[in-house]
Design an enzyme around this catalytic site. Sequence first.
Site, short mmCIF file in Angstrom:
data_model
loop_
_atom_site.label_atom_id
_atom_site.label_comp_id
_atom_site.label_asym_id
_atom_site.label_seq_id
_atom_site.Cartn_x
_atom_site.Cartn_y
_atom_site.Cartn_z
N HIS A 48 4.16 -5.90 -5.57
CA HIS A 48 2.75 -6.20 -5.41
C HIS A 48 2.02 -5.00 -4.83
O HIS A 48 2.61 -4.14 -4.17
CB HIS A 48 2.54 -7.43 -4.52
CG HIS A 48 2.76 -7.19 -3.07
ND1 HIS A 48 4.00 -7.24 -2.47
CD2 HIS A 48 1.88 -6.90 -2.07
CE1 HIS A 48 3.88 -6.98 -1.19
NE2 HIS A 48 2.61 -6.77 -0.91
N TYR A 91 -11.48 -0.83 1.50
CA TYR A 91 -11.29 -0.49 2.92
C TYR A 91 -9.90 0.03 3.21
O TYR A 91 -9.66 0.61 4.26
CB TYR A 91 -11.64 -1.69 3.81
CG TYR A 91 -10.51 -2.65 4.09
CD1 TYR A 91 -9.87 -2.64 5.33
CD2 TYR A 91 -10.09 -3.57 3.14
CE1 TYR A 91 -8.84 -3.52 5.60
CE2 TYR A 91 -9.07 -4.46 3.41
CZ TYR A 91 -8.45 -4.44 4.64
OH TYR A 91 -7.42 -5.31 4.90
N ARG A 92 -8.96 -0.14 2.31
CA ARG A 92 -7.67 0.55 2.34
C ARG A 92 -7.03 0.41 0.97
O ARG A 92 -7.38 -0.47 0.19
CB ARG A 92 -6.75 0.02 3.44
CG ARG A 92 -6.38 -1.45 3.38
CD ARG A 92 -5.38 -1.76 4.48
NE ARG A 92 -5.13 -3.19 4.62
CZ ARG A 92 -4.20 -3.71 5.40
NH1 ARG A 92 -3.40 -2.92 6.10
NH2 ARG A 92 -4.03 -5.02 5.49
N TYR A 135 0.82 -1.21 0.00
CA TYR A 135 0.00 0.00 0.00
C TYR A 135 0.85 1.27 0.00
O TYR A 135 0.34 2.36 0.27
CB TYR A 135 -0.94 0.00 1.21
CG TYR A 135 -1.96 -1.11 1.16
CD1 TYR A 135 -3.07 -1.03 0.33
CD2 TYR A 135 -1.81 -2.26 1.94
CE1 TYR A 135 -4.01 -2.05 0.28
CE2 TYR A 135 -2.73 -3.29 1.89
CZ TYR A 135 -3.84 -3.17 1.06
OH TYR A 135 -4.77 -4.19 1.01
#
Length: 608
Positions: free
Chosen positions: A448, A529-530, A149
């Site tokens: 990723h 959600y994130r 992320y």
Amino acid sequence: MDTSNISLSKDVPVYPSDYAGIPERLVNKVVRERDRLSKNQTKGRTSERKRGVAIPQGVSKDQFFKAIDELSGLLGEAHVKINDQPLEDGWYMEHPNTHDAFMILDGEETVSSAAVYPGSVEEVQTVVKWANKHLIPIYPISMGRNLGYGGAAPRVRGSVVVDLGRRMNKILDINPDDCTCLVEPGVSFYALYEEIRKRGYKVWIDCPDLGGGSILGNTLDRGVGYTPYGDHWGVHSGLEVVLPTGEVFRTGMGALPGNNTWQTFPYGFGPMSDGLFSQSNFGVVTKIGMALMPDPGEHESFMYTFQEEDDLQLLIDIIRPLRIANILENVAQIRHSIIEVAVGGGSRKEFYEGEGAIPDDVLQKHLESTPLGRCTWIYYGTNYGPKQIRQYKLDIIHKEFMKVPGACRIDPNSLSKDHYFWSRDRISSGEPDFEELSYLNWVPNGAHMGFSPISPTRGPDALKLWKIAKDRHHQHGIDMFLAFVVGLRELHMIVLVIWDRDDPERRKAVDMCMREMIDDCAKNGYGEYRTHILFQDQVAATYNWNDGALMKFNEKLKDALDPNGIMAPGRCGIWPARYRGRGWEIGKEGRDTSEGDGVHPPTGSIKL
């Protein structure tokens, strides 16, 4: 090509001598993955800088370096580092805090200007007050291992990364009677597990797929694990927070001097403010309390396979009442069978060298040689407690699962001890492992990114999500690594988008695929959600009920708590007033730069 800087380091950091290290029991696995990654890497590990030190917009170069000298005087030169060296991508166990190693834009886009390492709450306050004085954006991280992320990369180029983990990594309390703990930002899942085992306490932690990340950081980002305590935010109790203006306070029962229930009762008195500091830029969390799971004495993991893609609909509808009734006890996973092929660490070219996503018939042919045989979906679950209780529930689960035509229960005794099933078994019993990184060997220079929408635990919704993701992956020629994670009443679809980060075309394809999936899902009522830092504006914009009332509320809070706009501007799409209207937001169309057009001049800024 000069490949002299490709090899990964000879040694690996080991806990406890290195707070962020791997436990001795997992060193062999780490060395194996390090060597696999090294052999599969054609991109150099370091990238030369072309743009110099990233000075944040709104601050002159001279002002910035004078301010850094001042901060070095306050914290000590050893604890303030300018980011002026070539960018070192590292890998999971030696990750950067300078930039996003898995960047899909140019590597110098979301790059920090410097890193600061506070060693106490008081030093965090010092950094925050310094940032207000000089109007320099700061970006707090716990350990920076949320690599799917964005890792430790700041959303605003040139921000000063406040790395809390390096010097604030103490386990402050473990209470085996109440089954609670209190930790600082630099405590990893590995570290807490090892300390509990060292003390001989009969309690379990709950851990995600890889255990090297921060417990505090993962919980604030609402990460999940795989025991009955898998909702990490749901089992936290008590935060200590430094606000953007430098004040420090404690939530819940921690606001009562001399309290003895901070980690056992999360609510306290009056409005509950904890949620303001989850996925936000409203403060720096310096302590967090967590519930621990009492050791159930025994557990039993199980695995079923299901043949067809469309079996997903019936399977999910079977799972929902079993999960809500706690017959299915843990946060379990339904994974696509491509994972069975890839988790061994092999390269894609060993299985398929054609263009586009790997065809299903090719995948199924390779599955024939595995212990699972031909299948599309694999369910991993675990039940807990005495045998008679486990067996009662397992019999119900078996009867229900076998309603899916072609369903097959896999006998764990038929699996070798190095099969991935046993890694899931360890994680579902609170023991952090190190298998999940194997996917990155699927392509050279593997990177990723997570795509993570939420739906009800209903078959038609799961099937619709699956087909949205599959269509977009196939459109862009990307193999799809997907798992459905069953919460209690909700379903997380977790897609790991994997690509060669040294291939500009693949980076662009991933960017387009992600943005299209976000848009597709939102149109069908499914929100993430994130997400990665470069997609946070787009995701935040999908939560736009009543003319964006939620974001308007968040902006009011941001401006009240952070009047100078110095705390992680742009995180989760929340921009302070100084940045609004200057083009910092990145919408669904995407773009090649992460930056906007400067910042508004300070008007009545608060000097602290």
